[in-house]
Design a protein around this motif. Structure first.
Motif, PDB file in Angstrom:
ATOM      1  N   GLU A 186      -1.795   3.756   1.880  1.00  0.00           N
ATOM      2  CA  GLU A 186      -0.971   3.524   2.451  1.00  0.00           C
ATOM      3  C   GLU A 186      -2.095   1.992   2.948  1.00  0.00           C
ATOM      4  N   ARG A 187      -3.035   2.105   2.186  1.00  0.00           N
ATOM      5  CA  ARG A 187      -4.361   1.415   2.813  1.00  0.00           C
ATOM      6  C   ARG A 187      -4.753   0.511   2.079  1.00  0.00           C
ATOM      7  N   GLN A 242      -4.475  -3.256  -2.532  1.00  0.00           N
ATOM      8  CA  GLN A 242      -5.178  -3.994  -3.366  1.00  0.00           C
ATOM      9  C   GLN A 242      -5.790  -3.997  -4.729  1.00  0.00           C
ATOM     10  N   GLY A 243      -6.393  -2.516  -4.873  1.00  0.00           N
ATOM     11  CA  GLY A 243      -6.372  -2.209  -6.417  1.00  0.00           C
ATOM     12  C   GLY A 243      -5.565  -2.054  -7.519  1.00  0.00           C
ATOM     13  N   GLU A 244      -4.251  -1.511  -6.423  1.00  0.00           N
ATOM     14  CA  GLU A 244      -2.946  -1.095  -7.498  1.00  0.00           C
ATOM     15  C   GLU A 244      -2.396  -3.282  -8.011  1.00  0.00           C
ATOM     16  N   SER A 245      -2.536  -3.343  -7.238  1.00  0.00           N
ATOM     17  CA  SER A 245      -2.174  -4.908  -7.582  1.00  0.00           C
ATOM     18  C   SER A 245      -2.439  -5.572  -9.093  1.00  0.00           C
ATOM     19  N   ILE A 246      -3.683  -5.815  -8.544  1.00  0.00           N
ATOM     20  CA  ILE A 246      -5.177  -5.943  -9.564  1.00  0.00           C
ATOM     21  C   ILE A 246      -4.867  -5.281 -11.084  1.00  0.00           C
ATOM     22  N   LEU A 247      -4.475  -3.926 -11.248  1.00  0.00           N
ATOM     23  CA  LEU A 247      -4.363  -3.208 -11.960  1.00  0.00           C
ATOM     24  C   LEU A 247      -2.597  -3.305 -12.369  1.00  0.00           C
ATOM     25  N   MET A 248      -1.696  -3.329 -11.436  1.00  0.00           N
ATOM     26  CA  MET A 248      -0.522  -4.356 -12.329  1.00  0.00           C
ATOM     27  C   MET A 248      -0.866  -5.504 -12.795  1.00  0.00           C
ATOM     28  N   ASN A 249      -1.199  -6.728 -12.222  1.00  0.00           N
ATOM     29  CA  ASN A 249      -1.209  -8.054 -12.731  1.00  0.00           C
ATOM     30  C   ASN A 249      -1.624  -7.604 -13.983  1.00  0.00           C
TER      31      ASN A 249
END
Length: 67
Positions: A11-12, A17-24
């Motif tokens: 939730e933080r 941000q880490g999730e976004s980097i991995l997804m992208n």
């Protein structure tokens, strides 16, 4: 560019941000949804040395193609 780390959805801001980097980077399968899955995912990903080598070899080109 090295091998990505396993991410833990949270939730933080930093976890998002880490999730976004991995997804992208096209690595959504490197994101765990809870701590137990995180440990299992890290063990599974680190055990497949051939897949890690292939990922390392193609990661820069893969990420560059997404830009």
């Amino acid at each position: 560019m090295g091998v990505p780390v396993v991410g833990l959805r949270g939730e933080r801001f930093l976890s998002r941000q880490g999730e976004s980097i991995l997804m992208n980077a096209g690595l959504g399968d490197w994101i765990a949804t809870d701590r137990d899955e995180y440990a299992a995912l890290a063990a599974r990903m680190s055990a497949d040395v051939a897949a890690l080598a292939a990922l390392r070899a193609g990661l820069r080109a893969s990420c560059g193609a997404r830009l």
